[in-house]
Design a protein around this motif. Structure first.
Motif, PDB file in Angstrom:
ATOM      1  N   GLU B  76       0.980  -1.231   0.031  1.00  0.00           N
ATOM      2  CA  GLU B  76       0.170   0.190   0.102  1.00  0.00           C
ATOM      3  C   GLU B  76       0.764   1.161  -0.019  1.00  0.00           C
ATOM      4  O   GLU B  76       1.991   1.174   0.492  1.00  0.00           O
ATOM      5  N   GLU B  77       0.264   2.231  -0.499  1.00  0.00           N
ATOM      6  CA  GLU B  77       1.086   3.533  -0.638  1.00  0.00           C
ATOM      7  C   GLU B  77       1.365   4.084   1.043  1.00  0.00           C
ATOM      8  O   GLU B  77       0.623   4.134   1.970  1.00  0.00           O
ATOM      9  N   HIS B  78       2.730   3.944   1.193  1.00  0.00           N
ATOM     10  CA  HIS B  78       2.991   4.656   2.459  1.00  0.00           C
ATOM     11  C   HIS B  78       4.570   4.932   2.293  1.00  0.00           C
ATOM     12  O   HIS B  78       5.420   4.741   1.524  1.00  0.00           O
ATOM     13  N   GLN B  79       5.254   5.682   3.209  1.00  0.00           N
ATOM     14  CA  GLN B  79       6.628   6.062   3.343  1.00  0.00           C
ATOM     15  C   GLN B  79       7.511   5.431   4.382  1.00  0.00           C
ATOM     16  O   GLN B  79       6.839   4.785   5.255  1.00  0.00           O
ATOM     17  N   HIS B  80       8.448   6.020   4.682  1.00  0.00           N
ATOM     18  CA  HIS B  80       9.403   5.444   5.769  1.00  0.00           C
ATOM     19  C   HIS B  80      10.178   6.402   6.577  1.00  0.00           C
ATOM     20  O   HIS B  80      10.343   7.542   6.256  1.00  0.00           O
ATOM     21  N   ILE B  81      10.329   5.844   7.682  1.00  0.00           N
ATOM     22  CA  ILE B  81      11.024   6.804   8.824  1.00  0.00           C
ATOM     23  C   ILE B  81      11.767   5.718   9.407  1.00  0.00           C
ATOM     24  O   ILE B  81      11.920   4.568   9.915  1.00  0.00           O
ATOM     25  N   VAL B  82      13.470   6.322   9.498  1.00  0.00           N
ATOM     26  CA  VAL B  82      14.361   5.296   9.970  1.00  0.00           C
ATOM     27  C   VAL B  82      15.161   5.911  11.044  1.00  0.00           C
ATOM     28  O   VAL B  82      15.189   7.242  11.310  1.00  0.00           O
ATOM     29  N   CYS B  83      15.367   5.148  12.044  1.00  0.00           N
ATOM     30  CA  CYS B  83      15.819   5.652  13.480  1.00  0.00           C
ATOM     31  C   CYS B  83      17.280   5.923  13.320  1.00  0.00           C
ATOM     32  O   CYS B  83      18.035   5.058  12.877  1.00  0.00           O
ATOM     33  N   VAL B  84      17.547   6.985  13.739  1.00  0.00           N
ATOM     34  CA  VAL B  84      19.075   7.214  13.425  1.00  0.00           C
ATOM     35  C   VAL B  84      19.728   6.760  14.765  1.00  0.00           C
ATOM     36  O   VAL B  84      21.043   6.758  14.563  1.00  0.00           O
ATOM     37  N   LYS B  85      19.235   6.251  15.752  1.00  0.00           N
ATOM     38  CA  LYS B  85      20.115   5.584  16.807  1.00  0.00           C
ATOM     39  C   LYS B  85      20.128   4.053  16.514  1.00  0.00           C
ATOM     40  O   LYS B  85      21.226   3.447  16.725  1.00  0.00           O
ATOM     41  N   CYS B  86      19.092   3.332  16.303  1.00  0.00           N
ATOM     42  CA  CYS B  86      18.893   1.940  16.306  1.00  0.00           C
ATOM     43  C   CYS B  86      18.979   1.191  14.830  1.00  0.00           C
ATOM     44  O   CYS B  86      19.185   0.286  14.620  1.00  0.00           O
ATOM     45  N   GLY B  87      18.752   2.286  13.915  1.00  0.00           N
ATOM     46  CA  GLY B  87      18.626   1.733  12.479  1.00  0.00           C
ATOM     47  C   GLY B  87      17.369   1.296  12.043  1.00  0.00           C
ATOM     48  O   GLY B  87      17.070   0.691  10.764  1.00  0.00           O
ATOM     49  N   LYS B  88      16.458   1.036  13.129  1.00  0.00           N
ATOM     50  CA  LYS B  88      15.047   0.585  12.674  1.00  0.00           C
ATOM     51  C   LYS B  88      14.378   1.339  11.558  1.00  0.00           C
ATOM     52  O   LYS B  88      14.336   2.679  11.509  1.00  0.00           O
ATOM     53  N   VAL B  89      13.790   0.595  10.733  1.00  0.00           N
ATOM     54  CA  VAL B  89      12.870   1.479   9.838  1.00  0.00           C
ATOM     55  C   VAL B  89      11.458   1.231  10.021  1.00  0.00           C
ATOM     56  O   VAL B  89      11.132   0.042  10.154  1.00  0.00           O
ATOM     57  N   ASP B 114       4.990  10.199  -8.673  1.00  0.00           N
ATOM     58  CA  ASP B 114       5.143   9.430  -7.452  1.00  0.00           C
ATOM     59  C   ASP B 114       6.073  10.239  -6.525  1.00  0.00           C
ATOM     60  O   ASP B 114       6.686  11.342  -6.808  1.00  0.00           O
ATOM     61  N   GLN B 115       6.015   9.651  -5.206  1.00  0.00           N
ATOM     62  CA  GLN B 115       7.070  10.449  -4.121  1.00  0.00           C
ATOM     63  C   GLN B 115       7.691   9.244  -3.308  1.00  0.00           C
ATOM     64  O   GLN B 115       6.878   8.382  -3.125  1.00  0.00           O
ATOM     65  N   HIS B 116       8.710   9.440  -2.926  1.00  0.00           N
ATOM     66  CA  HIS B 116       9.320   8.702  -1.872  1.00  0.00           C
ATOM     67  C   HIS B 116       9.894   9.671  -0.903  1.00  0.00           C
ATOM     68  O   HIS B 116      10.788  10.639  -1.122  1.00  0.00           O
ATOM     69  N   PHE B 117       9.469   9.387   0.275  1.00  0.00           N
ATOM     70  CA  PHE B 117       9.985  10.206   1.624  1.00  0.00           C
ATOM     71  C   PHE B 117      10.631   9.274   2.418  1.00  0.00           C
ATOM     72  O   PHE B 117      10.121   8.187   2.763  1.00  0.00           O
ATOM     73  N   VAL B 118      11.821   9.754   2.955  1.00  0.00           N
ATOM     74  CA  VAL B 118      12.454   8.983   4.017  1.00  0.00           C
ATOM     75  C   VAL B 118      12.704  10.210   5.110  1.00  0.00           C
ATOM     76  O   VAL B 118      13.345  11.006   5.123  1.00  0.00           O
ATOM     77  N   PHE B 119      12.011   9.699   6.297  1.00  0.00           N
ATOM     78  CA  PHE B 119      12.435  10.736   7.403  1.00  0.00           C
ATOM     79  C   PHE B 119      13.451  10.000   8.298  1.00  0.00           C
ATOM     80  O   PHE B 119      13.419   8.692   8.059  1.00  0.00           O
ATOM     81  N   LYS B 120      14.052  10.767   9.001  1.00  0.00           N
ATOM     82  CA  LYS B 120      14.876  10.342  10.205  1.00  0.00           C
ATOM     83  C   LYS B 120      14.566  10.876  11.350  1.00  0.00           C
ATOM     84  O   LYS B 120      14.039  12.070  11.558  1.00  0.00           O
ATOM     85  N   GLY B 121      14.905  10.103  12.342  1.00  0.00           N
ATOM     86  CA  GLY B 121      14.690  10.771  13.673  1.00  0.00           C
ATOM     87  C   GLY B 121      14.986   9.684  14.742  1.00  0.00           C
ATOM     88  O   GLY B 121      15.478   8.758  14.327  1.00  0.00           O
TER      89      GLY B 121
END
Lengths: 135, 135
Positions: B76-89, B114-121
DNA sequence: TTTCTTGCAAAACATTTGCAAATCG
DNA sequence: CGATTTGCAAATGTTTTGCAAGAAA
């Protein structure tokens, strides 16, 4: 001002190329253009320099969709859009709405620190020309 | 229903691994997990299968920040966020506001497809633990 | 049989690294 | 001199490819 290292000849030449380019060149592109200018730096040196410049905040490393990183001398906060027909990469300056970011922070439980957005679409030039293949 | 090819043993095993994983595995991860299950497919086969599954729309290929592509069974249409400490997505489902997209289309002249977003946090777990190194 | 798939190994890239030589301050 | 940087070549990691053998329709 910078603590460590300095803008050596190599680093300066590479910075100039990235700064003078409007197409977000890859490391290979940079090497190619260096050759045109009569420089012939080692691969390692180019990568080292690009990393150095990135660390110093003088350029930005972009990981768009291909395999190779691209480099961008515009260091202000902005995003990118890639033309699916001609491969051109343009800048996007419209900032994401704050309340959307808040919503995401709530949804995920993350403290958001950074964002990288890549849009894909058809650029103005390609919309006009009826070409429908890449390249 | 699918015109070409089929879900061979290899492809099924790989699809199952990606579907059963919650951590967006890379090709290497997949190969590792195949070994655990007693499978020992060739590298080429794994990449072929991942591409096949991607083309069929059964999984999605993610190019987040590292070097290796990751694979995601949530199509399904969705984006991702990556943890800058543990690397989890993690997944992000909040859709970008339509008027922001309109604004970008106007600004750039592109027809956005189309769009691809990657958040970090920092993820919830890492916010709590005071650890500050990756891994 | 014709077409698709696999396995394997080699190739193709992008990028990093080790180390000695060169350069900078 | 001591620290940094370069050049070069080799190593690394990811992904692709060529081709012969195997499986499926």
């Amino acid at each position: 001002m910078t603590r460590k290292g300095h803008l050596t000849v190599q680093r300066k030449a590479i910075l100039d190329i990235v700064s003078g380019a409007s197409d977000h060149p890859t490391a290979s592109d940079v090497i190619e253009r260096l050759k045109i200018q009569g420089f012939n730096f080692a691969y390692g040196t180019v990568y080292n320099s690009l990393r150095y410049l990135t660390d110093e905040g003088l350029i930005r490393e972009l990981k768009l969709d291909g395999d190779a990183s691209r480099y961008d001398a515009r260091v202000e906060e902005h995003q990118h859009i890639v033309c699916v027909k001609c491969g051109k990469v343009d800048e996007v300056f419209a900032a994401p709405p704050a309340d959307w970011l808040t919503q995401i922070a709530e949804e995920t439980g993350y403290a958001i620190e950074d964002q990288h957005f890549v849009f894909k679409g058809v650029c103005a030039a390609c919309k006009t020309s009826k070409r429908n293949t890449l390249q």
